[in-house]
Write a protein that holds these residues in place. Structure first.
Motif, PDB file in Angstrom:
ATOM      1  N   ILE A 237      52.845  29.570  39.263  1.00 50.73           N
ATOM      2  CA  ILE A 237      53.426  30.868  38.908  1.00 50.73           C
ATOM      3  C   ILE A 237      53.714  31.641  40.190  1.00 50.73           C
ATOM      4  CG2 ILE A 237      51.137  31.919  38.600  1.00 50.73           C
ATOM      5  CD1 ILE A 237      52.432  33.650  36.356  1.00 50.73           C
ATOM      6  N   LEU A 238      54.863  32.311  40.208  1.00 53.99           N
ATOM      7  CA  LEU A 238      55.246  33.098  41.375  1.00 53.99           C
ATOM      8  C   LEU A 238      54.752  34.530  41.194  1.00 53.99           C
ATOM      9  CD1 LEU A 238      56.793  32.900  44.069  1.00 53.99           C
ATOM     10  CD2 LEU A 238      58.774  33.819  42.853  1.00 53.99           C
ATOM     11  N   LEU A 239      53.959  35.015  42.149  1.00 56.21           N
ATOM     12  CA  LEU A 239      53.435  36.382  42.102  1.00 56.21           C
ATOM     13  C   LEU A 239      53.796  37.120  43.385  1.00 56.21           C
ATOM     14  CD1 LEU A 239      49.837  35.740  40.680  1.00 56.21           C
ATOM     15  CD2 LEU A 239      51.900  36.413  39.425  1.00 56.21           C
ATOM     16  N   LEU A 240      53.932  38.417  43.250  1.00 56.16           N
ATOM     17  CA  LEU A 240      54.160  39.302  44.386  1.00 56.16           C
ATOM     18  C   LEU A 240      52.889  40.097  44.630  1.00 56.16           C
ATOM     19  CD1 LEU A 240      56.956  39.495  42.403  1.00 56.16           C
ATOM     20  CD2 LEU A 240      57.739  40.508  44.515  1.00 56.16           C
ATOM     21  N   LYS A 241      52.655  40.467  45.882  1.00 60.72           N
ATOM     22  CA  LYS A 241      51.516  41.330  46.205  1.00 60.72           C
ATOM     23  C   LYS A 241      52.077  42.622  46.775  1.00 60.72           C
ATOM     24  CE  LYS A 241      47.146  41.690  48.632  1.00 60.72           C
ATOM     25  NZ  LYS A 241      46.204  41.044  49.559  1.00 60.72           N
ATOM     26  N   GLY A 242      51.722  43.717  46.131  1.00 65.88           N
ATOM     27  CA  GLY A 242      52.240  44.990  46.586  1.00 65.88           C
ATOM     28  C   GLY A 242      51.333  46.146  46.236  1.00 65.88           C
ATOM     29  N   ARG A 243      51.776  47.310  46.686  1.00 61.55           N
ATOM     30  CA  ARG A 243      51.043  48.555  46.491  1.00 61.55           C
ATOM     31  C   ARG A 243      51.864  49.506  45.631  1.00 61.55           C
ATOM     32  NH1 ARG A 243      51.967  49.867  51.592  1.00 61.55           N
ATOM     33  NH2 ARG A 243      53.026  47.904  51.911  1.00 61.55           N
TER      34      ARG A 243
END
Length: 150
Positions: free
Chosen positions: A18-24
């Motif tokens: 699964i493709l995930l993004l990490k952000g704020r």
């Protein structure tokens, strides 16, 4: 309270990663990041599938060959940059693509400022990470999905 319909995408490659993004969050740009699914707001007159496809293209540059109907829904109140509450009505869909390196070329300036990473995750990595992931039950939902229980 303002509402924002949202298409969230469990974007899977041919290896079931699964493709995930990490952000704020925009309301806490200096805060810690969290991993989350691809996706975003549904534009007026846009279907959930069209929004999911558009968001995948903008956020990843990857072209899906399959997009499901919504698998589940959730509601969450977030605050905009002016501190006003917004009710996010989130539809979670699954999509399949061939995989590959995601592109950041379609990111908005806000995404460029707030998204720190994007990468493929195996189910095992997702189940054992100590990092925050949203939704919090994503690993168990993904396990059910891959087992054909959804």
């Amino acid at each position: 309270m303002r509402e924002r319909p949202t298409a969230r995408v469990l974007l899977l490659d041919s290896e079931d990663r699964i493709l995930l993004l990490k952000g704020r969050l925009p309301t806490a740009p200096e805060g810690p990041g969290a991993w989350y699914t691809v996706g975003g707001g549904v534009e007026p007159g846009e279907s959930l599938e069209a929004a999911a496809r558009r968001e995948m293209a903008e956020e990843t540059g990857l072209e899906p060959h399959f997009v499901s109907q919504p698998l589940w829904w959730s509601e969450q109140v977030y605050y905009d940059r002016k501190g006003r509450p917004v009710l996010f009505r989130q539809a979670f869909l699954m999509a399949r693509c061939d995989g590959g390196d995601p592109s950041r070329a379609g990111w908005t300036p806000l995404e460029q400022a707030l998204v720190d990473d994007i990468r493929w995750w195996t189910l095992a990595e997702l189940e054992t990470t100590d990092e925050p992931v949203y939704p919090e039950d994503l690993a168990s939902r993904l396990r059910q999905l891959l087992a054909g229980e959804v």
